[in-house]
Scaffold this active site. Sequence first.
Site, PDB file in Angstrom:
ATOM      1  N   ILE A   1      -0.756   9.171  -9.912  1.00 48.40           N
ATOM      2  CA  ILE A   1       0.687   8.770  -9.683  1.00 48.40           C
ATOM      3  C   ILE A   1       1.623   9.549 -10.723  1.00 48.40           C
ATOM      4  O   ILE A   1       2.561   9.723 -10.647  1.00 48.40           O
ATOM      5  CB  ILE A   1       0.839   7.296  -9.798  1.00 48.40           C
ATOM      6  CG1 ILE A   1       0.089   6.594  -8.842  1.00 48.40           C
ATOM      7  CG2 ILE A   1       2.440   6.945  -9.693  1.00 48.40           C
ATOM      8  CD1 ILE A   1       0.136   5.011  -8.823  1.00 48.40           C
ATOM      9  N   GLY A   2       1.051   9.599 -12.011  1.00 47.15           N
ATOM     10  CA  GLY A   2       1.674  10.397 -13.144  1.00 47.15           C
ATOM     11  C   GLY A   2       1.847  11.593 -12.892  1.00 47.15           C
ATOM     12  O   GLY A   2       2.894  12.168 -13.075  1.00 47.15           O
TER      13      GLY A   2
ATOM     14  N   ARG B   1      -7.940   1.562  -7.389  1.00 46.20           N
ATOM     15  CA  ARG B   1      -8.924   1.065  -6.441  1.00 46.20           C
ATOM     16  C   ARG B   1      -9.714   2.004  -5.889  1.00 46.20           C
ATOM     17  O   ARG B   1      -9.377   3.177  -5.616  1.00 46.20           O
ATOM     18  CB  ARG B   1      -8.077   0.237  -5.378  1.00 46.20           C
ATOM     19  CG  ARG B   1      -7.523  -0.972  -5.942  1.00 46.20           C
ATOM     20  CD  ARG B   1      -7.299  -1.846  -4.567  1.00 46.20           C
ATOM     21  NE  ARG B   1      -6.207  -1.461  -4.014  1.00 46.20           N
ATOM     22  CZ  ARG B   1      -5.772  -2.158  -2.746  1.00 46.20           C
ATOM     23  NH1 ARG B   1      -6.584  -2.726  -2.016  1.00 46.20           N
ATOM     24  NH2 ARG B   1      -4.542  -1.933  -2.208  1.00 46.20           N
TER      25      ARG B   1
ATOM     26  N   ARG C   1      -6.696  -5.491  -5.555  1.00 48.96           N
ATOM     27  CA  ARG C   1      -6.015  -5.080  -6.804  1.00 48.96           C
ATOM     28  C   ARG C   1      -6.586  -5.844  -7.914  1.00 48.96           C
ATOM     29  O   ARG C   1      -6.526  -5.650  -8.978  1.00 48.96           O
ATOM     30  CB  ARG C   1      -4.562  -5.077  -6.348  1.00 48.96           C
ATOM     31  CG  ARG C   1      -3.982  -4.201  -5.604  1.00 48.96           C
ATOM     32  CD  ARG C   1      -2.493  -4.387  -5.204  1.00 48.96           C
ATOM     33  NE  ARG C   1      -1.825  -3.507  -4.355  1.00 48.96           N
ATOM     34  CZ  ARG C   1      -1.894  -3.528  -2.931  1.00 48.96           C
ATOM     35  NH1 ARG C   1      -2.199  -4.691  -2.582  1.00 48.96           N
ATOM     36  NH2 ARG C   1      -1.294  -2.815  -2.102  1.00 48.96           N
TER      37      ARG C   1
ATOM     38  N   ASN D   1      -7.920  -3.357 -16.704  1.00 47.75           N
ATOM     39  CA  ASN D   1      -6.688  -2.896 -16.887  1.00 47.75           C
ATOM     40  C   ASN D   1      -5.791  -3.920 -17.840  1.00 47.75           C
ATOM     41  O   ASN D   1      -4.690  -3.298 -18.252  1.00 47.75           O
ATOM     42  CB  ASN D   1      -5.925  -2.786 -15.297  1.00 47.75           C
ATOM     43  CG  ASN D   1      -6.261  -1.541 -14.512  1.00 47.75           C
ATOM     44  OD1 ASN D   1      -7.019  -0.648 -15.141  1.00 47.75           O
ATOM     45  ND2 ASN D   1      -5.734  -1.309 -13.445  1.00 47.75           N
TER      46      ASN D   1
ATOM     47  N   ILE E   1       3.754   0.250 -12.973  1.00 46.32           N
ATOM     48  CA  ILE E   1       3.215   0.501 -11.729  1.00 46.32           C
ATOM     49  C   ILE E   1       1.601   0.013 -11.571  1.00 46.32           C
ATOM     50  O   ILE E   1       1.149  -0.204 -10.387  1.00 46.32           O
ATOM     51  CB  ILE E   1       3.304   1.837 -11.310  1.00 46.32           C
ATOM     52  CG1 ILE E   1       4.803   2.442 -11.157  1.00 46.32           C
ATOM     53  CG2 ILE E   1       2.648   2.404  -9.899  1.00 46.32           C
ATOM     54  CD1 ILE E   1       4.750   3.871 -10.988  1.00 46.32           C
TER      55      ILE E   1
ATOM     56  N   ARG F   1       6.761   0.862   3.290  1.00 44.69           N
ATOM     57  CA  ARG F   1       5.699   1.097   4.299  1.00 44.69           C
ATOM     58  C   ARG F   1       5.942   0.284   5.651  1.00 44.69           C
ATOM     59  O   ARG F   1       5.814   0.737   6.786  1.00 44.69           O
ATOM     60  CB  ARG F   1       4.617   0.307   3.723  1.00 44.69           C
ATOM     61  CG  ARG F   1       3.842   1.199   2.685  1.00 44.69           C
ATOM     62  CD  ARG F   1       2.771   0.614   1.784  1.00 44.69           C
ATOM     63  NE  ARG F   1       1.857   1.720   1.120  1.00 44.69           N
ATOM     64  CZ  ARG F   1       1.019   1.314   0.262  1.00 44.69           C
ATOM     65  NH1 ARG F   1       1.261   0.005  -0.411  1.00 44.69           N
ATOM     66  NH2 ARG F   1       0.274   2.285  -0.307  1.00 44.69           N
TER      67      ARG F   1
ATOM     68  N   HIS G   1       2.528  -8.716  -5.398  1.00 42.53           N
ATOM     69  CA  HIS G   1       2.097  -7.191  -4.606  1.00 42.53           C
ATOM     70  C   HIS G   1       0.495  -7.379  -4.265  1.00 42.53           C
ATOM     71  O   HIS G   1      -0.336  -6.703  -5.318  1.00 42.53           O
ATOM     72  CB  HIS G   1       2.381  -6.137  -5.740  1.00 42.53           C
ATOM     73  CG  HIS G   1       2.125  -4.755  -5.118  1.00 42.53           C
ATOM     74  ND1 HIS G   1       2.582  -4.269  -4.123  1.00 42.53           N
ATOM     75  CD2 HIS G   1       1.323  -3.814  -5.895  1.00 42.53           C
ATOM     76  CE1 HIS G   1       2.009  -2.994  -3.875  1.00 42.53           C
ATOM     77  NE2 HIS G   1       1.244  -2.693  -4.721  1.00 42.53           N
TER      78      HIS G   1
HETATM   79  N1  APR Z   1      -3.391   4.865 -21.954  1.00 42.97           N
HETATM   80  C1  APR Z   1      -3.062   5.877 -20.916  1.00 42.97           C
HETATM   81  N2  APR Z   1      -3.553   6.338 -19.874  1.00 42.97           N
HETATM   82  C2  APR Z   1      -4.680   5.792 -19.650  1.00 42.97           C
HETATM   83  C3  APR Z   1      -5.356   4.775 -20.455  1.00 42.97           C
HETATM   84  C4  APR Z   1      -4.693   4.410 -21.654  1.00 42.97           C
HETATM   85  N3  APR Z   1      -5.144   3.466 -22.428  1.00 42.97           N
HETATM   86  N4  APR Z   1      -6.120   4.346 -19.879  1.00 42.97           N
HETATM   87  C5  APR Z   1      -6.344   5.001 -18.590  1.00 42.97           C
HETATM   88  N5  APR Z   1      -5.421   5.871 -18.733  1.00 42.97           N
HETATM   89  C6  APR Z   1      -5.362   6.959 -17.511  1.00 42.97           C
HETATM   90  C7  APR Z   1      -6.330   7.531 -16.896  1.00 42.97           C
HETATM   91  O1  APR Z   1      -6.980   8.729 -17.737  1.00 42.97           O
HETATM   92  C8  APR Z   1      -5.891   8.196 -15.734  1.00 42.97           C
HETATM   93  O2  APR Z   1      -5.278   9.536 -15.939  1.00 42.97           O
HETATM   94  O3  APR Z   1      -4.613   6.367 -16.391  1.00 42.97           O
HETATM   95  C9  APR Z   1      -4.641   7.236 -15.649  1.00 42.97           C
HETATM   96  C10 APR Z   1      -4.568   6.671 -14.092  1.00 42.97           C
HETATM   97  O4  APR Z   1      -4.589   7.658 -13.124  1.00 42.97           O
HETATM   98  P1  APR Z   1      -5.401   7.429 -11.803  1.00 42.97           P
HETATM   99  O5  APR Z   1      -6.920   6.940 -11.940  1.00 42.97           O
HETATM  100  O6  APR Z   1      -5.399   8.649 -10.872  1.00 42.97           O
HETATM  101  O7  APR Z   1      -4.914   6.361 -11.068  1.00 42.97           O
HETATM  102  P2  APR Z   1      -3.376   6.306 -10.197  1.00 42.97           P
HETATM  103  O8  APR Z   1      -3.684   6.517  -8.552  1.00 42.97           O
HETATM  104  O9  APR Z   1      -2.438   7.299 -10.761  1.00 42.97           O
HETATM  105  O10 APR Z   1      -3.047   4.795 -10.101  1.00 42.97           O
HETATM  106  C11 APR Z   1      -2.694   4.236 -11.627  1.00 42.97           C
HETATM  107  O11 APR Z   1      -1.429   2.524 -10.467  1.00 42.97           O
HETATM  108  O12 APR Z   1      -1.016   1.702  -8.374  1.00 42.97           O
HETATM  109  C12 APR Z   1      -1.541   1.472  -9.748  1.00 42.97           C
HETATM  110  O13 APR Z   1      -3.615   0.538  -8.725  1.00 42.97           O
HETATM  111  C13 APR Z   1      -3.169   1.897  -9.489  1.00 42.97           C
HETATM  112  O14 APR Z   1      -3.674   0.820 -11.475  1.00 42.97           O
HETATM  113  C14 APR Z   1      -3.525   1.856 -10.734  1.00 42.97           C
HETATM  114  C15 APR Z   1      -2.402   2.871 -11.481  1.00 42.97           C
END
Ligand code: APR
Length: 309
Positions: A14-15, A83, A89, A96, A119, A152, A176
């Site tokens: 997402i980032g 997930r 969730r 988290n 998010i 959606r 959510h």
């Molecule tokens: N600080 C910053 N970033 C972190 C930390 C932290 N302490 N811990 C983990 N991360 C980073 C991970 O390294 C990873 O790059 O958070 C990022 C999460 O990215 P993804 O695993 O790709 O997840 P994403 O699909 O982006 O979803 C993020 O949003 O919708 C929700 O359920 C989803 O909780 C999840 C979040």
Amino acid sequence: MARNKIALIGAGNIGGVLAQEIAYRELGDVVLFDVVEGLPQGKALDIAEGAPIRGSDAKVLGTNRYEDIAGSNLVIITAGLARKPGMSRDDLLAKNLEIMKSVAQGVKQNAPAATVIVISNPLDAMVYTFKQISGFPKNRVVGMAGVLDSTRFRTFVAWELGVSVEDVTALVLGGHGDTMVPLPRYAQVAGIPVAKLLPSEKIAEISKRTQNAGGEVVNLLKTGSAFVSPATSAIEMAEAILKDKRRVLACACYLEGEYGVSGLYVGVPCVLGAGGVERVLEVQLDPDERKLFDASVEHVRSLIAQIKL
Ligand code: APR
């Protein structure tokens, strides 16, 4: 005029989409933060190298240092696990929670004036955690959920009727999660109530699919969860705040008496502008809708009870 500075905490799926969209739309300069070394730097470089083609002069910085988010006026948080198939969730809560506590400290220390969109899931518990740890006022901490759940619903209605997605509006309230509450009574196609255009069984089917829509994507992707639609939903909220549009959007807001709920984040319609959540709008719920909403609130309350903050 100084540019907006937007910090993205979490440079995962997402980032990454957030950074790309924000930079290419020139909503502001982007700081992409993650704890994994190289990941935010690599994504930032990749996005910056595409910028000439998109005509964007927004700066994109990838970093592992919280100090770099200093001066941000908006922070969007996606840090945390996503997930995998078979997970709800809520299964993400324990892991988290610890991540969100550290993120809240980092943001509080380095960007104390920012408005924050959360998010990370489970959303209602994570946005609550951020507010409790940071001590930020409720109007500056908002959760992204209802915009996604509503988009959606809008998608499925537009497909069913063979009409433009632009003409469909919808409202999904509550937590959510699996207990979210789509409100078909408030869904419209160019001002026409959806109930005038679709049979009730079809509307019930669309509501059900909306409730399970996140899980449907997780089951197809297998390695993670939806990331384009969540990012796009957060951008809609970000634009409302940055451009002071006073959009009416369903968001997770901290309630203090509205809808008979106090001390919890729950999805409700609100006015989103430069002041963050400027107002919660209370819509009338009929007895069936109220029952579903109350059940959803109870579910959020039980999650909050587990985190003891
Ligand atoms: N600080 C910053 N970033 C972190 C930390 C932290 N302490 N811990 C983990 N991360 C980073 C991970 O390294 C990873 O790059 O958070 C990022 C999460 O990215 P993804 O695993 O790709 O997840 P994403 O699909 O982006 O979803 C993020 O949003 O919708 C929700 O359920 C989803 O909780 C999840 C979040």
